[in-house]
Each structure stands twice: as structure tokens, then as C-alpha cells.
Design a protein around this motif. Structure first.
Motif, PDB file in Angstrom:
ATOM      1  N   VAL A 282       0.708  -1.277   0.094  1.00 24.33           N
ATOM      2  CA  VAL A 282      -0.057   0.113  -0.029  1.00 24.33           C
ATOM      3  C   VAL A 282       0.936   1.383  -0.062  1.00 24.33           C
ATOM      4  O   VAL A 282       2.037   1.272   0.639  1.00 24.33           O
ATOM      5  N   GLU A 283       0.529   2.167  -0.619  1.00 20.27           N
ATOM      6  CA  GLU A 283       1.189   3.582  -0.324  1.00 20.27           C
ATOM      7  C   GLU A 283       0.824   4.341   0.919  1.00 20.27           C
ATOM      8  O   GLU A 283      -0.046   4.110   1.446  1.00 20.27           O
TER       9      GLU A 283
ATOM     10  N   ASP B 185      -2.567  -5.772  -8.601  1.00 18.69           N
ATOM     11  CA  ASP B 185      -3.191  -4.344  -8.471  1.00 18.69           C
ATOM     12  C   ASP B 185      -4.714  -4.586  -8.824  1.00 18.69           C
ATOM     13  O   ASP B 185      -4.850  -4.821  -9.946  1.00 18.69           O
TER      14      ASP B 185
ATOM     15  N   LEU C  67      -7.049  -2.807  -8.591  1.00 23.51           N
ATOM     16  CA  LEU C  67      -7.762  -1.604  -9.280  1.00 23.51           C
ATOM     17  C   LEU C  67      -7.519  -2.128 -10.886  1.00 23.51           C
ATOM     18  O   LEU C  67      -8.235  -1.540 -11.723  1.00 23.51           O
TER      19      LEU C  67
ATOM     20  N   ALA D 262     -13.551   3.493  -6.293  1.00 25.91           N
ATOM     21  CA  ALA D 262     -12.434   4.048  -6.364  1.00 25.91           C
ATOM     22  C   ALA D 262     -12.626   5.460  -7.490  1.00 25.91           C
ATOM     23  O   ALA D 262     -11.560   6.024  -7.875  1.00 25.91           O
TER      24      ALA D 262
ATOM     25  N   SER E  35      -5.930   2.750  -3.565  1.00 23.86           N
ATOM     26  CA  SER E  35      -5.160   1.835  -3.932  1.00 23.86           C
ATOM     27  C   SER E  35      -5.714   0.437  -3.314  1.00 23.86           C
ATOM     28  O   SER E  35      -6.301   0.420  -2.333  1.00 23.86           O
TER      29      SER E  35
ATOM     30  N   ARG F 268      -4.289  -3.593  -3.356  1.00 24.42           N
ATOM     31  CA  ARG F 268      -3.275  -4.547  -3.953  1.00 24.42           C
ATOM     32  C   ARG F 268      -2.951  -5.608  -2.934  1.00 24.42           C
ATOM     33  O   ARG F 268      -3.384  -5.645  -1.709  1.00 24.42           O
TER      34      ARG F 268
ATOM     35  N   ARG G 233      -8.593   7.343  -7.515  1.00 25.20           N
ATOM     36  CA  ARG G 233      -7.646   6.511  -7.414  1.00 25.20           C
ATOM     37  C   ARG G 233      -6.205   6.847  -8.313  1.00 25.20           C
ATOM     38  O   ARG G 233      -6.388   7.253  -9.396  1.00 25.20           O
ATOM     39  N   THR G 234      -5.042   6.163  -7.943  1.00 24.24           N
ATOM     40  CA  THR G 234      -3.916   6.148  -8.887  1.00 24.24           C
ATOM     41  C   THR G 234      -3.542   5.051  -9.199  1.00 24.24           C
ATOM     42  O   THR G 234      -3.393   4.276  -8.457  1.00 24.24           O
ATOM     43  N   ARG G 235      -3.115   4.578 -10.367  1.00 27.06           N
ATOM     44  CA  ARG G 235      -3.085   3.533 -10.918  1.00 27.06           C
ATOM     45  C   ARG G 235      -1.455   3.265 -10.831  1.00 27.06           C
ATOM     46  O   ARG G 235      -0.718   4.321 -11.645  1.00 27.06           O
ATOM     47  N   SER G 236      -1.210   1.965 -10.591  1.00 25.88           N
ATOM     48  CA  SER G 236       0.353   1.816 -10.406  1.00 25.88           C
ATOM     49  C   SER G 236       0.702   0.899 -11.937  1.00 25.88           C
ATOM     50  O   SER G 236       0.037   0.089 -12.192  1.00 25.88           O
TER      51      SER G 236
END
Length: 403
Positions: free
Chosen positions: A139-140, A296, A298, A310, A331, A333, A361-364
């Protein structure tokens, strides 16, 4: 363990198997670790987010929090399995009292907003709850993270009958010419080998029982690992979903004792031999493996009911039952590991959901003798013997090699 919850978790496992196991690389995952987190999110969600999470869960959102608590408690009754949930929230984030009261006991901790401090605390929790198998919380962290909801599962099995290790070198197929850590055992239980027919043809299943020892309270339920071998070229998702249907009783199969002589299934041959004992014999040959996978969630938010969850949070946000502050899932994960060796099986996963304030949300992007030989990519399931709950699932493409 409630049957409706077991069935709901297994349906999520099957959906995840069908989607994620068709990649070229090996993988391991657990829907049993994700499902309680989705349930706790559903309990605090409203509008489309609540409806989507309930659909992914397979049960009404109104009963989700209680089902999550009951599932985590029941998982602790499986021999060799540890299960835990945790919640970390900023001190200044107001949590709705009713939602917080329905959290599993002992889950609540604090986020400081300092990246280094929070990272150390979260990683320490992940490592401690999985016996070091997963060392980092997926996780961030940082001042933009308001809340982290996480679960950890760790399974340690010793085989009822250990394998012997031997070097093997397949002569053909994707592992042809490689020197691998082979495992072999001979026993008198051909009913542990079954053949079922799925959408990509027959699948041979081998049940490897976890032994009576190992961690767990007296009277704890046992768990088994099932190895799944399909025809060459069979889609991994088809093999895994066929295996899930068979081990949960939704698909019929025939045991090696019942099948005729000859090539009876993928990797399985049967013949009649002379023997000094009246007991049938099964010789098993497979390979050791050590898998790690990062997911991930998401990237496939629709499969897990996280599309609206999200989305950008505008007041009151998709989770008014969690906090009066608009929150969105930023996030989601999972980090997972599985090891299959001569003495036993280990698997662990940490699943984490990070919630941000008012942000998208921010996608990695980061006697009859059964011969069963596993010499090409195959699937596996770790299953609670009593309830049929699938604890871990995975696909092996790169087995352990000789040192």
C-alpha cells in the motif's frame, strides 16, 4: 463456517482464477484474504459503490461486516493457518461509530502521516502476521493516505506423507532439458487422484493431505493442497476453475480406482501389475515451486466491485458509513507467496486497501498402479478440508531448479 460465505468466497476465487491465471507467468492469490476487506468496505458504502461491492461479495451489504468477522474467526480454526485484519487511520479522521464498532476486535491503529514512520509500522505488521513470508505491506503511505484496511493470511502445512527429493529433467514441453527439483512419493491411496472434465478438456487432480501436526489449536480443522494438471495448451483459468468446481463438489470426477487402464487423464496412466501386497499403489512425481506475485486489484476493479469505490470522492463520497470526510479507494493491492517442497507447503498473502481524501485513485504500472507425472505448467489449490473454502490458488510456470 457459514456455507453461504464459503460459497461466496469460492465464487470470487473462481472469477479471479478465470481472469488472472491466463498470464504467461506463474501466480498465486487468495480471495479469502480480499473478501473480508470488501465486506467491511461494503458495510460503510452507499449508492453505486455499495451495490457493486455487494455484487462482488455475493451477499447483501447489510450482513457483510458480520460475515467478515465470522470468516476471520473461522479461518483461525484451520490447522496451520493464521488470519488477521488491521485498520490504520489518521488521528484527525472521524470514523462513524457504528462502522468502527463492527470491525474485528483488535484491528485499530493510527497513521501518523509521516511516510517513514507509517511504512515501518505497516511493514512490521505484515511480516509479523505472515511469519516473514510477506515483508512489506502492499500500500502507498504518506500524508495523502487517510485510512488503510488490510488482511493477512499465512498457511503452514506439513505433509501427511513427505516426498523424496530427486533431480528431474523433462525430455519435452516447456520445461524440456531443464534440471528441476523433482519430488516423488509412493502410497496406497489412488482415490486421491481424480479426473474431472472442464471447458478445456480433462483435468487430473492430486490431493496432497496436510498432516495432523503443525500449528493450530487442538481439534483444529485440516487443510490439503490439490495439484491440477490439464491437457497441453489448456487455458490456466479453465484448469483452475475446473479444479475449484471439483474440490467444492460442484463438478463430478472419477478416482484412479474407478478409471480403466491406459491413459486415463492428463499426466495419468493406469495399468495392472504383479505385487506382493493387495493394496493398489500410486506413484506421484511432481516438482517443487516457490512463487511470488503482486496484484493491483484496481486494474480489474469491476471484478472486485471497486469501480465506484475508486471514483473521485465528492461530498458525501461513496463511504458515508465509514467517515463524514469524503473518502475514495486510492489503492488496492495484494502481495502473495507460495512454496511447495518435500516436507510441506507454505503460503501467505497480505491484502491492503488505501483510502484517500477526496481524490481519485492512482493506478500503478509497476494394484492398479497409477502413474501421475507433472512435467509442464500446472495449477494448485489450498483448501480447508471441512468447509471446502479455497484458501489459496495459483499457477506454476517456473518450478524450482537444482542449485
Amino acid at each position: 463456517m457459514d456455507n453461504s460465505t464459503v460459497e461466496a468466497v469460492n465464487r470470487l476465487t473462481a472469477r479471479w482464477s478465470a481472469r488472472s491465471a491466463d498470464a504467461a507467468e506463474g501466480t498465486v492469490f487468495t480471495a479469502a484474504g480480499l473478501w473480508p476487506l470488501l465486506a467491511l468496505l461494503a458495510d460503510g458504502a452507499d449508492g453505486p459503490a455499495r451495490a457493486e461491492l455487494a455484487e462482488a461479495l455475493g451477499i447483501p451489504a447489510d450482513s457483510a461486516a458480520e460475515a467478515a468477522r465470522e470468516l476471520l474467526t473461522a479461518l483461525e480454526g484451520v490447522r496451520g493457518l493464521r488470519a488477521a485484519a488491521g485498520l490504520w487511520a489518521r488521528r484527525d479522521l472521524p470514523l462513524e461509530a457504528a462502522w468502527a464498532a463492527r470491525l474485528p476486535a483488535g484491528t485499530r491503529s493510527v497513521l501518523t502521516g509521516d511516510e517513514d514512520t507509517d511504512r515501518k509500522a505497516l511493514d512490521a505488521w505484515a511480516a509479523e502476521r505472515t511469519g516473514g513470508l510477506v515483508e512489506k505491506m502492499p500500500v502507498e503511505v504518506g500524508p495523502h493516505v487517510e485510512l488503510v484496511l488490510a488482511s493477512a493470511l499465512a498457511l503452514h502445512l506439513t505433509w501427511e506423507q513427505p516426498f523424496s527429493e530427486r533431480p528431474v529433467q523433462p525430455s519435452h514441453g516447456p520445461w524440456g532439458g531443464r534440471s528441476l527439483r523433482g519430488l516423488t512419493v509412493t502410497h496406497a491411496f489412488p482415490e486421491r487422484i481424480r479426473v474431472a472434465r472442464g471447458p478445456s478438456g480433462p483435468v487430473t487432480l492430486l490431493r496432497v493431505p496436510g498432516g495432523p501436526g503443525g500449528p493450530g489449536a487442538p481439534g483444529a480443522r485440516g487443510a490439503d493442497v490439490h495439484l491440477l494438471l490439464g491437457e497441453p495448451g489448456a487455458a490456466p483459468g479453465d484448469v483452475l476453475t475446473t479444479g475449484i468446481a471439483e474440490v467444492t463438489g460442484a463438478l463430478a470426477s472419477s478416482t484412479a480406482r474407478e478409471l480403466p487402464n491406459g491413459e486415463a487423464g492428463p499426466g495419468l496412466s493406469l495399468r495392472t501389475v504383479e505385487s506382493a501386497s493387495p493394496e493398489p499403489v500410486a506413484r506421484i512425481g511432481t516438482v517443487a515451486f516457490d512463487l511470488r506475485a503482486e496484484h493491483d486489484l484496481l486494474e480489474h476493479a469491476e471484478s472486485f466491485g471497486l469501480v465506484s469505490a475508486a471514483a473521485a470522492a465528492a461530498a458525501p463520497g461513496p463511504f458515508p458509513g465509514i467517515s463524514s470526510v469524503p473518502l475514495a479507494v486510492g489503492s488496492a493491492r495484494q502481495s502473495a507467496v507460495a512454496r511447495f517442497h518435500a516436507e510441506g507447503f507454505e503460503a501467505a498473502a497480505v491484502t491492503a486497501v488505501g483510502m484517500f481524501r477526496g481524490a481519485a485513485r492512482t493506478r500503478s504500472y509497476r494394484v492398479r498402479r497409477a502413474e501421475f507425472e507433472v512435467d509442464r505448467p500446472f495449477g494448485f489449490l489450498a483448501v480447508d478440508r471441512e468447509s471446502g473454502l479455497v484458501l489459496f490458488a495459483g499457477w506454476v510456470t517456473d518450478p524450482a531448479t537444482l542449485l
